[in-house]
Design a protein around this motif. Structure first.
Motif, short mmCIF file in Angstrom:
data_model
loop_
_atom_site.label_atom_id
_atom_site.label_comp_id
_atom_site.label_asym_id
_atom_site.label_seq_id
_atom_site.Cartn_x
_atom_site.Cartn_y
_atom_site.Cartn_z
N SER A 47 0.88 -1.13 0.17
CA SER A 47 -0.12 0.58 -0.13
C SER A 47 0.87 1.19 -0.07
O SER A 47 0.72 2.14 -0.67
CB SER A 47 -0.89 0.16 1.25
N VAL A 48 1.73 1.29 0.73
CA VAL A 48 2.90 2.27 0.94
C VAL A 48 3.24 2.39 -0.72
O VAL A 48 3.81 3.28 -1.61
CB VAL A 48 3.45 1.72 2.18
N ASP A 49 4.18 1.55 -1.03
CA ASP A 49 4.77 1.65 -2.87
C ASP A 49 3.37 1.98 -3.51
O ASP A 49 4.12 3.34 -4.31
CB ASP A 49 4.67 0.33 -2.90
N THR A 50 2.04 1.59 -3.67
CA THR A 50 1.23 2.20 -4.73
C THR A 50 1.18 3.76 -4.17
O THR A 50 0.70 3.96 -5.04
CB THR A 50 -0.54 1.52 -3.91
N ALA A 51 0.80 4.09 -3.58
CA ALA A 51 0.64 5.55 -2.45
C ALA A 51 2.08 6.29 -2.87
O ALA A 51 2.16 7.26 -4.37
CB ALA A 51 0.54 6.02 -1.25
N ILE A 52 3.28 5.61 -3.05
CA ILE A 52 4.53 6.59 -3.19
C ILE A 52 4.64 6.61 -5.51
O ILE A 52 4.55 7.87 -5.64
CB ILE A 52 5.87 5.79 -3.10
N GLN A 53 3.73 5.41 -5.38
CA GLN A 53 3.81 5.47 -7.57
C GLN A 53 2.80 5.96 -7.03
O GLN A 53 3.36 6.98 -8.52
CB GLN A 53 3.60 3.97 -7.55
N SER A 54 1.43 6.57 -6.94
CA SER A 54 0.67 8.03 -7.25
C SER A 54 1.22 8.97 -7.22
O SER A 54 0.83 9.92 -8.39
CB SER A 54 -0.56 7.26 -6.37
N PHE A 55 1.74 9.10 -5.91
CA PHE A 55 2.48 10.73 -5.81
C PHE A 55 3.27 11.17 -6.95
O PHE A 55 3.81 12.14 -7.41
CB PHE A 55 3.27 10.29 -4.56
N TYR A 56 4.55 10.40 -7.54
CA TYR A 56 5.29 9.71 -8.50
C TYR A 56 4.97 10.52 -9.33
O TYR A 56 5.04 11.34 -10.20
CB TYR A 56 6.14 9.07 -7.94
N GLU A 57 3.76 9.76 -9.93
CA GLU A 57 2.84 9.96 -11.31
C GLU A 57 2.43 11.37 -11.11
O GLU A 57 2.45 11.99 -12.27
CB GLU A 57 2.13 9.20 -11.80
N GLN A 58 2.02 12.64 -10.24
CA GLN A 58 1.82 13.29 -9.79
C GLN A 58 2.57 14.36 -10.29
O GLN A 58 2.26 15.89 -10.25
CB GLN A 58 0.80 13.56 -9.12
N LEU A 59 4.06 13.98 -10.04
CA LEU A 59 4.85 15.66 -9.83
C LEU A 59 4.97 15.37 -11.44
O LEU A 59 5.28 14.99 -12.49
CB LEU A 59 6.28 14.76 -10.06
N SER A 60 5.85 16.60 -11.90
CA SER A 60 5.92 17.31 -13.54
C SER A 60 7.30 16.40 -13.48
O SER A 60 7.95 15.72 -12.30
CB SER A 60 6.25 18.63 -12.92
N THR A 61 7.72 16.91 -14.64
CA THR A 61 9.36 15.95 -15.38
C THR A 61 10.56 16.15 -14.32
O THR A 61 11.21 15.52 -13.76
CB THR A 61 9.47 15.87 -16.51
N ASN A 62 10.72 17.89 -14.59
CA ASN A 62 11.87 17.94 -13.96
C ASN A 62 11.37 17.64 -11.77
O ASN A 62 12.73 17.36 -11.25
CB ASN A 62 11.73 19.43 -13.46
N GLU A 63 9.80 17.67 -11.09
CA GLU A 63 10.65 17.11 -10.17
C GLU A 63 10.46 15.91 -10.27
O GLU A 63 10.85 14.81 -8.92
CB GLU A 63 8.52 17.39 -9.30
N GLN A 64 10.42 14.92 -11.32
CA GLN A 64 10.24 13.36 -10.74
C GLN A 64 11.84 13.27 -11.47
O GLN A 64 12.37 12.18 -10.67
CB GLN A 64 9.18 12.61 -12.39
N ARG A 65 12.32 13.84 -11.95
CA ARG A 65 14.33 14.46 -11.61
C ARG A 65 14.52 14.28 -10.68
O ARG A 65 16.05 13.35 -10.74
CB ARG A 65 14.43 15.46 -13.14
N GLU A 66 14.35 14.95 -9.96
CA GLU A 66 14.62 15.50 -8.67
C GLU A 66 14.59 14.28 -7.63
O GLU A 66 15.29 13.72 -6.85
CB GLU A 66 14.35 16.73 -8.27
N PHE A 67 13.57 13.81 -7.37
CA PHE A 67 12.81 12.71 -7.04
C PHE A 67 14.09 11.40 -7.61
O PHE A 67 14.59 10.92 -6.40
CB PHE A 67 12.07 12.21 -6.91
N ASP A 68 14.10 11.28 -8.32
CA ASP A 68 14.45 10.23 -8.63
C ASP A 68 16.24 10.17 -8.42
O ASP A 68 16.90 9.48 -8.22
CB ASP A 68 15.09 9.38 -10.45
N LEU A 69 16.62 11.24 -8.55
CA LEU A 69 18.18 12.34 -8.23
C LEU A 69 18.15 11.45 -6.61
O LEU A 69 19.03 11.09 -6.75
CB LEU A 69 18.93 13.37 -8.55
N GLN A 70 17.17 11.73 -6.35
CA GLN A 70 17.16 11.76 -4.49
C GLN A 70 17.47 10.49 -3.91
O GLN A 70 18.39 9.96 -4.14
CB GLN A 70 16.39 12.35 -3.55
N VAL A 71 16.91 9.86 -4.49
CA VAL A 71 16.50 7.77 -4.53
C VAL A 71 17.58 7.29 -4.63
O VAL A 71 18.30 6.84 -4.10
CB VAL A 71 14.92 7.41 -5.53
N SER A 72 18.28 7.99 -5.77
CA SER A 72 19.52 7.01 -6.66
C SER A 72 20.44 7.42 -5.71
O SER A 72 21.82 6.10 -5.14
CB SER A 72 20.08 8.31 -7.57
#
Length: 110
Positions: A72-97
């Protein structure tokens, strides 16, 4: 009789057993050849959440959005991720990496 058993293992012509294969110093060198690179590590952690959040995660699982609270946590995070703009997704991916790299370094030292 006890004396004969003790003597039976002694003085067998001073035979010293030889190993089938002798170890070399290079066999124990951790930096030689077998350097395996780890690209990802997974381990369990604890997350402190309120009972309200836990109930919401359980409700997501109960109505079929996920199999359990962890998913459920993974699903919520994925839903959150899909709502981000492309730049925000890139920033999120960088932080996770960056955080994943830290985990690999921490677990590789053990």
């Amino acid at each position: 009789m006890a004396n004969s058993l003790i003597r039976s293992n002694r003085n067998k012509n001073n035979v010293i057993p030889k190993p089938a294969k002798q170890a070399k110093a290079s066999d124990f060198d951790t930096n030689a050849g077998d350097n395996k690179t780890v690209s990802s590590v997974t381990f369990d952690t604890n997350l402190k959440i309120s009972n309200h959040t836990r109930n919401k995660l359980q409700a997501m699982a109960m109505i079929g959005y996920a199999e359990n609270q962890r998913l459920s946590v993974d699903t919520a995070i994925q839903s959150f991720y899909e709502q981000l703009s492309t730049n925000e997704q890139r920033e999120f991916d960088l932080q996770v990496s960056t955080l994943e790299s830290r985990d690999i370094k921490l677990k590789s030292k053990k």
